[in-house]
Design an enzyme around this catalytic site. Structure first.
Site, PDB file in Angstrom:
ATOM      1  N   HIS A  89      -9.564   1.433   4.657  1.00  0.00           N
ATOM      2  CA  HIS A  89      -8.317   1.662   5.392  1.00  0.00           C
ATOM      3  C   HIS A  89      -8.576   2.659   6.522  1.00  0.00           C
ATOM      4  CE1 HIS A  89      -4.251   2.813   6.397  1.00  0.00           C
ATOM      5  NE2 HIS A  89      -3.876   1.680   5.826  1.00  0.00           N
ATOM      6  N   SER A 105       3.002  -2.043  10.531  1.00  0.00           N
ATOM      7  CA  SER A 105       4.443  -2.186  10.781  1.00  0.00           C
ATOM      8  C   SER A 105       4.948  -3.600  10.523  1.00  0.00           C
ATOM      9  CB  SER A 105       4.806  -1.704  12.189  1.00  0.00           C
ATOM     10  OG  SER A 105       4.464  -0.335  12.334  1.00  0.00           O
ATOM     11  N   GLY A 113       2.235   2.348  10.814  1.00  0.00           N
ATOM     12  CA  GLY A 113       3.233   3.404  10.673  1.00  0.00           C
ATOM     13  C   GLY A 113       3.893   3.811  11.977  1.00  0.00           C
ATOM     14  N   GLU A 139      -6.965   5.069   7.609  1.00  0.00           N
ATOM     15  CA  GLU A 139      -6.692   6.473   7.281  1.00  0.00           C
ATOM     16  C   GLU A 139      -7.893   7.092   6.552  1.00  0.00           C
ATOM     17  OE1 GLU A 139      -2.944   5.754   5.336  1.00  0.00           O
ATOM     18  OE2 GLU A 139      -2.122   5.136   7.264  1.00  0.00           O
ATOM     19  N   ASN A 146       0.879  -1.170   0.000  1.00  0.00           N
ATOM     20  CA  ASN A 146       0.000   0.000   0.000  1.00  0.00           C
ATOM     21  C   ASN A 146       0.916   1.218   0.000  1.00  0.00           C
ATOM     22  OD1 ASN A 146      -1.839   2.019   0.462  1.00  0.00           O
ATOM     23  ND2 ASN A 146      -2.363   1.373   2.554  1.00  0.00           N
ATOM     24  N   GLU A 201      -5.843  -4.678  10.504  1.00  0.00           N
ATOM     25  CA  GLU A 201      -4.792  -3.694  10.738  1.00  0.00           C
ATOM     26  C   GLU A 201      -5.091  -2.916  12.022  1.00  0.00           C
ATOM     27  OE1 GLU A 201      -2.684  -2.634   6.768  1.00  0.00           O
ATOM     28  OE2 GLU A 201      -4.342  -1.263   7.059  1.00  0.00           O
ATOM     29  N   LYS A 254       0.182   4.241  -0.354  1.00  0.00           N
ATOM     30  CA  LYS A 254      -0.456   5.443   0.213  1.00  0.00           C
ATOM     31  C   LYS A 254      -0.187   6.652  -0.695  1.00  0.00           C
ATOM     32  CE  LYS A 254      -0.219   3.306   4.722  1.00  0.00           C
ATOM     33  NZ  LYS A 254      -0.166   3.466   6.176  1.00  0.00           N
TER      34      LYS A 254
HETATM   35  P1  PGA Z   1       2.628   0.297   7.684  1.00  0.00           P
HETATM   36  O1  PGA Z   1       1.178   0.523   7.032  1.00  0.00           O
HETATM   37  O2  PGA Z   1       3.131  -1.022   7.141  1.00  0.00           O
HETATM   38  O3  PGA Z   1       3.442   1.450   7.217  1.00  0.00           O
HETATM   39  O4  PGA Z   1       2.419   0.244   9.168  1.00  0.00           O
HETATM   40  C1  PGA Z   1       0.287  -0.538   6.845  1.00  0.00           C
HETATM   41  C2  PGA Z   1      -0.970  -0.037   6.205  1.00  0.00           C
HETATM   42  O5  PGA Z   1      -1.421   1.055   6.572  1.00  0.00           O
HETATM   43  O6  PGA Z   1      -1.560  -0.707   5.339  1.00  0.00           O
END
Ligand code: PGA
Length: 250
Positions: A95, A213, A173, A97, A9, A167, A11
């Site tokens: 997601h 992460s 992140g 976000e 992803n 998640e 982003k």
């Molecule tokens: P990350 O993000 O691996 O940077 O923690 C995962 C995601 O948001 O899909």
């Protein structure tokens, strides 16, 4: 048959040129077939170019979102049909976000999932609890409500075209990863909810990814768990060697 998947992803990262360079690098690294399906989730503007670039390789492409409306006067939006027309096969939806910053609630996500499926896209549907919810021991309740609110309206056949991604928001992140036991516990719970709703076979066949992460150091341990069928990878999907190392964890 349950599919193993490692999905990236990106982003809101990478210009078109940088994205093309990353996809090109990854494609050349994956010349021999990996032990899982590989998907890269890119911003809308990369989709058509990257889909063309990886055609015939093991890599499939995902959008990171699509509109909750079919078509028409919705300035700035991109429909599921448009995403499909680029050559993408998947669409990341729900997601955290998007839920947090763009106020995507259960009802909006329900529409997006239906439109994605109707247009031949496979949703990668994300669920997961906030830090406070985990601390209050409410993680099971939260993921159950997210599933019931947006995807448990689907028929068993429709549901079998969905990939789920658990998640935990506190792990995205942040460098904090769920332990493999924490991931396994909730993945098994999610699978039990699918079994209760759609029956044992649909639950057995469902792919449930872990995200938050997940990196080249912890992927092997996470993927060793029986109910963890791969990962949705943010930060580590932006560097070809790191993403490849996660794929190699299978
Ligand atoms: P990350 O993000 O691996 O940077 O923690 C995962 C995601 O948001 O899909």
């Amino acid at each position: 048959m349950r599919k193993k998947i490692v999905a990236g992803n990106w982003k809101m990262n990478k210009t078109l040129q940088e994205g093309v360079a990353l996809a090109t690098e990854l494609k050349s690294m994956l010349s021999s077939k990996p032990n899982c399906e590989v998907i890269i989730g890119t911003p809308f503007i990369h989709l058509a170019t990257v889909a063309e670039l990886v055609k015939g390789s093991v890599i499939k492409v995902a959008a990171e979102n699509c509109a909750d409306k079919e078509s028409g006067a919705f300035t700035g939006e991109v429909s599921a049909a448009m995403v499909k027309s680029t050559g993408a096969d998947y669409c990341i939806l729900g997601h955290s976000e998007r839920r947090a910053y763009y106020h995507e609630d259960y009802a909006i996500l329900k529409e997006k999932v239906l439109l994605a499926l109707r247009n031949g896209l496979k949703p990668i549907f994300c669920i997961g609890e906030l830090k406070e919810e985990r601390e209050a021991g409410k993680q099971n309740e939260v993921v159950k409500a997210q599933l019931e609110g947006s995807v448990f309206n689907l028929s068993a056949e429709e549901f079998s075209n969905i990939v789920l991604a658990y998640e935990p928001v506190w792990a995205i992140g942040t460098g904090l990863t769920a332990t493999s036991d924490q991931a396994e516990e909730i993945h098994a719970y999610i699978r039990s909810l699918i079994a209760a709703k759609y029956g044992k076979q649909v639950a057995e066949d469902a792919t449930i990814l872990y995200g938050g992460s997940c990196n080249d150091k912890n992927a092997k341990e996470l993927f060793s768990k029986p109910d963890v069928d791969g990962g949705l990878i943010g930060g580590a999907s932006l560097v070809a060697e790191k993403f490849k190392a996660i794929i190699d964890a299978f």
